[in-house]
Scaffold this active site. Structure first.
Site, PDB file in Angstrom:
ATOM      1  N   TYR A 180      49.091  19.103  25.266  1.00 11.92           N
ATOM      2  CA  TYR A 180      48.996  20.286  24.392  1.00 11.92           C
ATOM      3  C   TYR A 180      49.287  19.867  22.954  1.00 11.92           C
ATOM      4  CZ  TYR A 180      50.100  24.885  22.365  1.00 11.92           C
ATOM      5  OH  TYR A 180      50.135  25.999  21.566  1.00 11.92           O
ATOM      6  N   SER A 217      50.429  24.643  15.683  1.00 13.57           N
ATOM      7  CA  SER A 217      51.692  24.947  16.371  1.00 13.57           C
ATOM      8  C   SER A 217      52.760  23.999  15.846  1.00 13.57           C
ATOM      9  CB  SER A 217      51.505  24.711  17.871  1.00 13.57           C
ATOM     10  OG  SER A 217      52.734  24.798  18.546  1.00 13.57           O
TER      11      SER A 217
HETATM   12  P1  NDP Z   1      47.626  34.346  24.276  1.00 11.73           P
HETATM   13  O1  NDP Z   1      47.532  33.654  25.597  1.00 11.73           O
HETATM   14  O2  NDP Z   1      48.388  35.602  24.170  1.00 11.73           O
HETATM   15  O3  NDP Z   1      46.165  34.584  23.696  1.00 11.73           O
HETATM   16  C1  NDP Z   1      45.223  33.546  23.697  1.00 11.73           C
HETATM   17  C2  NDP Z   1      43.906  34.090  23.221  1.00 11.73           C
HETATM   18  O4  NDP Z   1      42.943  33.035  23.261  1.00 11.73           O
HETATM   19  C3  NDP Z   1      43.392  35.210  24.102  1.00 11.73           C
HETATM   20  O5  NDP Z   1      42.793  36.199  23.298  1.00 11.73           O
HETATM   21  C4  NDP Z   1      42.333  34.510  24.948  1.00 11.73           C
HETATM   22  O6  NDP Z   1      41.350  35.470  25.288  1.00 11.73           O
HETATM   23  C5  NDP Z   1      41.787  33.495  23.956  1.00 11.73           C
HETATM   24  N1  NDP Z   1      41.075  32.403  24.591  1.00 11.73           N
HETATM   25  C6  NDP Z   1      41.543  31.495  25.478  1.00 11.73           C
HETATM   26  N2  NDP Z   1      40.552  30.678  25.866  1.00 11.73           N
HETATM   27  C7  NDP Z   1      39.436  31.076  25.199  1.00 11.73           C
HETATM   28  C8  NDP Z   1      38.098  30.638  25.191  1.00 11.73           C
HETATM   29  N3  NDP Z   1      37.678  29.596  25.935  1.00 11.73           N
HETATM   30  N4  NDP Z   1      37.214  31.282  24.394  1.00 11.73           N
HETATM   31  C9  NDP Z   1      37.603  32.338  23.637  1.00 11.73           C
HETATM   32  N5  NDP Z   1      38.864  32.790  23.608  1.00 11.73           N
HETATM   33  C10 NDP Z   1      39.762  32.173  24.390  1.00 11.73           C
HETATM   34  O7  NDP Z   1      48.213  33.231  23.282  1.00 11.73           O
HETATM   35  P2  NDP Z   1      48.815  33.327  21.813  1.00 11.73           P
HETATM   36  O8  NDP Z   1      48.357  34.551  21.147  1.00 11.73           O
HETATM   37  O9  NDP Z   1      50.228  33.017  21.888  1.00 11.73           O
HETATM   38  O10 NDP Z   1      48.096  32.046  21.163  1.00 11.73           O
HETATM   39  C11 NDP Z   1      47.203  32.083  20.079  1.00 11.73           C
HETATM   40  C12 NDP Z   1      47.216  30.732  19.400  1.00 11.73           C
HETATM   41  O11 NDP Z   1      48.514  30.469  18.886  1.00 11.73           O
HETATM   42  C13 NDP Z   1      46.893  29.565  20.335  1.00 11.73           C
HETATM   43  O12 NDP Z   1      46.068  28.658  19.667  1.00 11.73           O
HETATM   44  C14 NDP Z   1      48.246  28.948  20.620  1.00 11.73           C
HETATM   45  O13 NDP Z   1      48.151  27.592  20.928  1.00 11.73           O
HETATM   46  C15 NDP Z   1      48.934  29.177  19.278  1.00 11.73           C
HETATM   47  N6  NDP Z   1      50.393  29.159  19.345  1.00 11.73           N
HETATM   48  C16 NDP Z   1      51.098  30.022  20.153  1.00 11.73           C
HETATM   49  C17 NDP Z   1      52.475  29.962  20.208  1.00 11.73           C
HETATM   50  C18 NDP Z   1      53.298  30.843  21.092  1.00 11.73           C
HETATM   51  O14 NDP Z   1      54.504  30.585  21.238  1.00 11.73           O
HETATM   52  N7  NDP Z   1      52.746  31.881  21.676  1.00 11.73           N
HETATM   53  C19 NDP Z   1      53.220  28.985  19.380  1.00 11.73           C
HETATM   54  C20 NDP Z   1      52.386  28.152  18.564  1.00 11.73           C
HETATM   55  C21 NDP Z   1      51.036  28.240  18.562  1.00 11.73           C
HETATM   56  P3  NDP Z   1      40.445  35.522  26.620  1.00 11.73           P
HETATM   57  O15 NDP Z   1      41.297  35.095  27.761  1.00 11.73           O
HETATM   58  O16 NDP Z   1      39.998  36.946  26.642  1.00 11.73           O
HETATM   59  O17 NDP Z   1      39.310  34.582  26.327  1.00 11.73           O
END
Ligand code: NDP
Length: 229
Positions: free
Chosen positions: A151, A138
């Site tokens: 975070y 990020s």
């Molecule tokens: P979302 O919340 O939309 O999606 C997060 C995903 O992670 C979901 O599919 C969730 O699925 C999964 N997840 C969470 N915990 C677990 C777990 N314990 N095991 C397996 N899967 C897990 O977030 P984003 O798509 O925005 O984020 C994706 C990545 O991008 C993250 O690492 C985030 O830190 C990073 N990011 C996001 C930004 C943003 O502005 N959105 C900016 C910079 C980085 P489920 O709940 O089904 O397990």
């Protein structure tokens, strides 16, 4: 067809990566905890491109579950070419708030989740002299704000893991890419509509992933920072 595992593929950026790679001749293995969402996305991908997608219900912070999934994928599809550490959570992060449960969860999912899968797929990649690890960090892995302390600590850690792997994997044929997105329009970022500019779309990050993957094998794209303009 190269097989790529994508963690956190039930929503947001991971979902967009899965759809993008499936459209570009990769076999995609979607990993997350929410089975209903995974099944729906997998079905939609397979309707468009038959036999391209599979899913596994896995908590990436549970090493045994990650290991079982990787063994099953190897069994079903053979070589794992790519592993995308995208699963992540952003919870209460101010040290002064003292929300230790949230910190534990961020450390477990964002850091340990990245390390478990990576360490389990790397030995075969090294043996094959081919493979690609992609870590989603990020811009919070480059900069800290008043509300992002823990975070950011986890995302700095993801970037440190990527930078270490650059050295560890040099000249092995295995590539490592760290992607640092700014604000993306997903449920993770509750303040995304308060910005005075358009946030990124999840697909913009998927495009970065595809760019890194599709370079010739002698090109190793180590770091991509993608911010809203
Ligand atoms: P979302 O919340 O939309 O999606 C997060 C995903 O992670 C979901 O599919 C969730 O699925 C999964 N997840 C969470 N915990 C677990 C777990 N314990 N095991 C397996 N899967 C897990 O977030 P984003 O798509 O925005 O984020 C994706 C990545 O991008 C993250 O690492 C985030 O830190 C990073 N990011 C996001 C930004 C943003 O502005 N959105 C900016 C910079 C980085 P489920 O709940 O089904 O397990």
């Amino acid at each position: 067809m190269k097989t790529i595992i994508i963690t956190g593929a039930s929503a947001g950026i991971g979902e967009a990566i899965a759809r993008k790679l499936a459209n570009n001749n990769y076999r995609v293995v979607l990993v997350a905890r929410n089975k209903e969402k995974l099944a729906k996305i997998t079905d939609e991908i397979n309707e468009k491109s038959p036999d391209t997608a599979a899913y596994y219900q896995v908590d990436v912070s549970d090493k045994a579950e990650v290991e079982a999934m990787i063994n099953q994928v190897k069994n079903d599809y053979g070589t794992i070419y790519g592993y995308i550490n995208n699963a992540g959570v952003m919870l209460s992060a101010e040290v002064t708030q003292g929300d230790i449960e949230s910190w534990d969860q961020m450390i477990d999912v964002n850091i340990k989740g990245t390390l478990y899968g990576t360490s389990l797929v790397i030995p075969d990649m090294l043996e094959n002299k081919s493979g690609h690890i992609i870590n989603i960090s990020s811009v919070s892995g480059h900069e800290v704000t008043k509300i992002s302390t823990v975070y950011s600590a986890t995302k700095f850690a993801v970037r440190a893991i990527s930078q270490g792997l650059e050295k560890e994997l040099a000249k092995t044929g295995v590539r490592i890419t760290n992607i640092s997105p700014g604000m993306v329009d997903t449920d993770l970022a509750p303040d995304r509509h308060k910005m005075n500019r358009k946030p990124l779309e999840a697909e913009d990050i998927a495009n970065g992933v595809l760019y890194a993957l599709n370079q010739p094998s002698y090109v190793n794209v180590n770091e991509l920072t993608i911010r809203p303009n």
